[in-house]
Design a protein around this motif. Structure first.
Motif, PDB file in Angstrom:
ATOM      1  N   UNK A 258       2.287-150.779  26.333  1.00  0.00           N
ATOM      2  CA  UNK A 258       3.402-149.811  26.146  1.00  0.00           C
ATOM      3  C   UNK A 258       3.449-149.127  27.184  1.00  0.00           C
ATOM      4  N   UNK A 259       2.807-149.289  28.346  1.00  0.00           N
ATOM      5  CA  UNK A 259       2.956-148.354  29.539  1.00  0.00           C
ATOM      6  C   UNK A 259       4.372-148.881  30.131  1.00  0.00           C
ATOM      7  N   UNK A 260       4.848-147.638  30.550  1.00  0.00           N
ATOM      8  CA  UNK A 260       6.294-147.992  31.353  1.00  0.00           C
ATOM      9  C   UNK A 260       6.122-146.814  32.504  1.00  0.00           C
ATOM     10  N   UNK A 261       7.241-146.768  33.029  1.00  0.00           N
ATOM     11  CA  UNK A 261       7.533-145.660  34.255  1.00  0.00           C
ATOM     12  C   UNK A 261       7.267-144.426  33.514  1.00  0.00           C
ATOM     13  N   UNK A 262       6.929-143.384  34.691  1.00  0.00           N
ATOM     14  CA  UNK A 262       6.910-142.121  34.030  1.00  0.00           C
ATOM     15  C   UNK A 262       8.595-141.336  33.675  1.00  0.00           C
ATOM     16  N   UNK A 263       8.671-140.897  32.408  1.00  0.00           N
ATOM     17  CA  UNK A 263       9.876-140.402  32.218  1.00  0.00           C
ATOM     18  C   UNK A 263      10.440-139.501  33.269  1.00  0.00           C
ATOM     19  N   UNK A 264      11.775-139.122  33.214  1.00  0.00           N
ATOM     20  CA  UNK A 264      12.508-138.354  34.192  1.00  0.00           C
ATOM     21  C   UNK A 264      12.392-136.881  34.053  1.00  0.00           C
ATOM     22  N   UNK A 265      12.362-136.194  34.918  1.00  0.00           N
ATOM     23  CA  UNK A 265      12.155-134.698  34.631  1.00  0.00           C
ATOM     24  C   UNK A 265      13.008-134.117  33.575  1.00  0.00           C
ATOM     25  N   UNK A 266      14.461-134.750  33.693  1.00  0.00           N
ATOM     26  CA  UNK A 266      15.249-134.073  32.675  1.00  0.00           C
ATOM     27  C   UNK A 266      15.056-134.696  31.388  1.00  0.00           C
ATOM     28  N   UNK A 267      14.532-135.735  31.120  1.00  0.00           N
ATOM     29  CA  UNK A 267      13.972-136.482  29.736  1.00  0.00           C
ATOM     30  C   UNK A 267      12.833-135.223  29.272  1.00  0.00           C
ATOM     31  N   UNK A 268      11.862-135.356  30.203  1.00  0.00           N
ATOM     32  CA  UNK A 268      10.852-134.330  29.701  1.00  0.00           C
ATOM     33  C   UNK A 268      11.187-133.020  29.637  1.00  0.00           C
ATOM     34  N   UNK A 269      12.039-132.481  30.497  1.00  0.00           N
ATOM     35  CA  UNK A 269      12.227-131.083  30.138  1.00  0.00           C
ATOM     36  C   UNK A 269      13.154-131.116  28.811  1.00  0.00           C
ATOM     37  N   UNK A 270      14.021-132.005  28.385  1.00  0.00           N
ATOM     38  CA  UNK A 270      14.776-131.964  27.376  1.00  0.00           C
ATOM     39  C   UNK A 270      13.770-131.808  25.755  1.00  0.00           C
ATOM     40  N   UNK A 271      12.873-132.603  26.012  1.00  0.00           N
ATOM     41  CA  UNK A 271      11.682-132.602  24.778  1.00  0.00           C
ATOM     42  C   UNK A 271      11.129-131.473  25.087  1.00  0.00           C
ATOM     43  N   UNK A 272      10.756-130.536  26.089  1.00  0.00           N
ATOM     44  CA  UNK A 272      10.044-129.303  25.902  1.00  0.00           C
ATOM     45  C   UNK A 272      10.900-128.334  25.607  1.00  0.00           C
ATOM     46  N   UNK A 273      12.194-128.428  25.774  1.00  0.00           N
ATOM     47  CA  UNK A 273      13.438-127.372  25.267  1.00  0.00           C
ATOM     48  C   UNK A 273      13.604-127.589  23.655  1.00  0.00           C
ATOM     49  N   UNK A 274      13.412-128.919  23.308  1.00  0.00           N
ATOM     50  CA  UNK A 274      13.459-128.900  21.692  1.00  0.00           C
ATOM     51  C   UNK A 274      12.023-128.294  21.125  1.00  0.00           C
ATOM     52  N   UNK A 275      10.927-128.449  21.835  1.00  0.00           N
ATOM     53  CA  UNK A 275       9.764-127.902  21.381  1.00  0.00           C
ATOM     54  C   UNK A 275       9.812-126.295  21.252  1.00  0.00           C
ATOM     55  N   UNK A 276      10.325-125.695  22.434  1.00  0.00           N
ATOM     56  CA  UNK A 276      10.498-124.455  22.485  1.00  0.00           C
ATOM     57  C   UNK A 276      11.596-123.840  21.496  1.00  0.00           C
ATOM     58  N   UNK A 277      12.532-124.598  21.039  1.00  0.00           N
ATOM     59  CA  UNK A 277      13.546-124.278  19.922  1.00  0.00           C
ATOM     60  C   UNK A 277      12.666-124.153  18.737  1.00  0.00           C
ATOM     61  N   UNK A 278      11.985-125.135  18.418  1.00  0.00           N
ATOM     62  CA  UNK A 278      11.290-125.537  17.072  1.00  0.00           C
ATOM     63  C   UNK A 278      10.274-124.156  16.898  1.00  0.00           C
ATOM     64  N   UNK A 279       9.532-123.690  18.331  1.00  0.00           N
ATOM     65  CA  UNK A 279       8.617-122.447  18.143  1.00  0.00           C
ATOM     66  C   UNK A 279       9.551-121.422  17.923  1.00  0.00           C
ATOM     67  N   UNK A 280      10.693-121.111  18.416  1.00  0.00           N
ATOM     68  CA  UNK A 280      11.505-120.073  18.308  1.00  0.00           C
ATOM     69  C   UNK A 280      11.926-120.123  16.579  1.00  0.00           C
ATOM     70  N   UNK A 281      12.151-121.054  16.090  1.00  0.00           N
ATOM     71  CA  UNK A 281      12.389-121.290  14.661  1.00  0.00           C
ATOM     72  C   UNK A 281      11.169-121.185  13.727  1.00  0.00           C
ATOM     73  N   UNK A 282      10.104-121.546  14.124  1.00  0.00           N
ATOM     74  CA  UNK A 282       8.948-121.139  13.252  1.00  0.00           C
ATOM     75  C   UNK A 282       8.566-119.837  13.409  1.00  0.00           C
ATOM     76  N   UNK A 283       8.899-118.946  14.405  1.00  0.00           N
ATOM     77  CA  UNK A 283       8.683-117.597  14.370  1.00  0.00           C
ATOM     78  C   UNK A 283       9.899-116.748  13.486  1.00  0.00           C
ATOM     79  N   UNK A 284      11.129-117.244  13.626  1.00  0.00           N
ATOM     80  CA  UNK A 284      12.255-116.665  12.537  1.00  0.00           C
ATOM     81  C   UNK A 284      11.678-117.053  11.312  1.00  0.00           C
ATOM     82  N   UNK A 285      11.396-117.973  11.082  1.00  0.00           N
ATOM     83  CA  UNK A 285      11.084-118.522   9.581  1.00  0.00           C
ATOM     84  C   UNK A 285       9.837-117.531   8.970  1.00  0.00           C
ATOM     85  N   UNK A 286       9.048-117.361   9.871  1.00  0.00           N
ATOM     86  CA  UNK A 286       7.818-116.443   9.615  1.00  0.00           C
ATOM     87  C   UNK A 286       8.337-115.243   9.225  1.00  0.00           C
ATOM     88  N   UNK A 287       9.102-114.595   9.995  1.00  0.00           N
ATOM     89  CA  UNK A 287       9.678-113.163   9.982  1.00  0.00           C
ATOM     90  C   UNK A 287      10.425-113.172   8.679  1.00  0.00           C
TER      91      UNK A 287
END
Length: 133
Positions: free
Chosen positions: A1-30
């Motif tokens: 299943x090994x492939x080439x490393x993902x592009x910086x843009x793909x990786x950053x997009x996933x991290x942006x999704x993670x960051x948004x979900x973390x913000x949502x988690x905190x809003x839901x807690x509040x």
């Protein structure tokens, strides 16, 4: 299943999704939506894991595939410590309950613990990948 490393843009997009979900988690807690805080915490960990795997050249398709590959190629290799594996499994179980077990109630304490772990995991992944958002 090994492939080439993902592009910086793909990786950053996933991290942006993670960051948004973390913000949502905190809003839901509040707002005292503890069930949704746990779900958002889980998705923070999932997207962070996908970013880390893509950074290493892996792109599993399913949730379980992500965590299997994380164990085999990230935790087993020592990129992340073994204690993350048990915490991820617990959060995965809680997310399943949150989505599919309407009778289960979630406490503020459980939501805070999920968010704290998601935040720790997200921060660790960003450090490993060397990304500032």
């Amino acid at each position: 299943m090994k492939k080439e490393k993902g592009s910086p843009e793909e990786i950053e997009s996933l991290l942006n999704l993670a960051q948004d979900d973390l913000k949502n988690a905190n809003l839901n807690l509040k707002e005292e939506f503890y069930r949704q805080a746990i779900v958002s915490s889980y998705y923070t960990v999932l997207s962070s894991s996908r970013a880390l795997l893509l950074n290493e050249g892996f792109l599993p398709k399913s949730h379980s595939g992500v965590f299997t590959m994380l164990g085999l190629h990230i935790i087993k290799e020592g990129i992340l410590t073994k204690n993350y594996s048990a915490k991820i499994k617990e959060l995965f179980k809680e997310r399943l309950d949150a989505n599919y077990n309407a009778q289960r109630d979630f406490s503020k304490k459980e939501a805070i613990e999920a968010i704290d772990f998601a935040e720790e995991f997200f921060t660790k992944v960003k450090k490993i990948i060397s990304v500032d958002l």
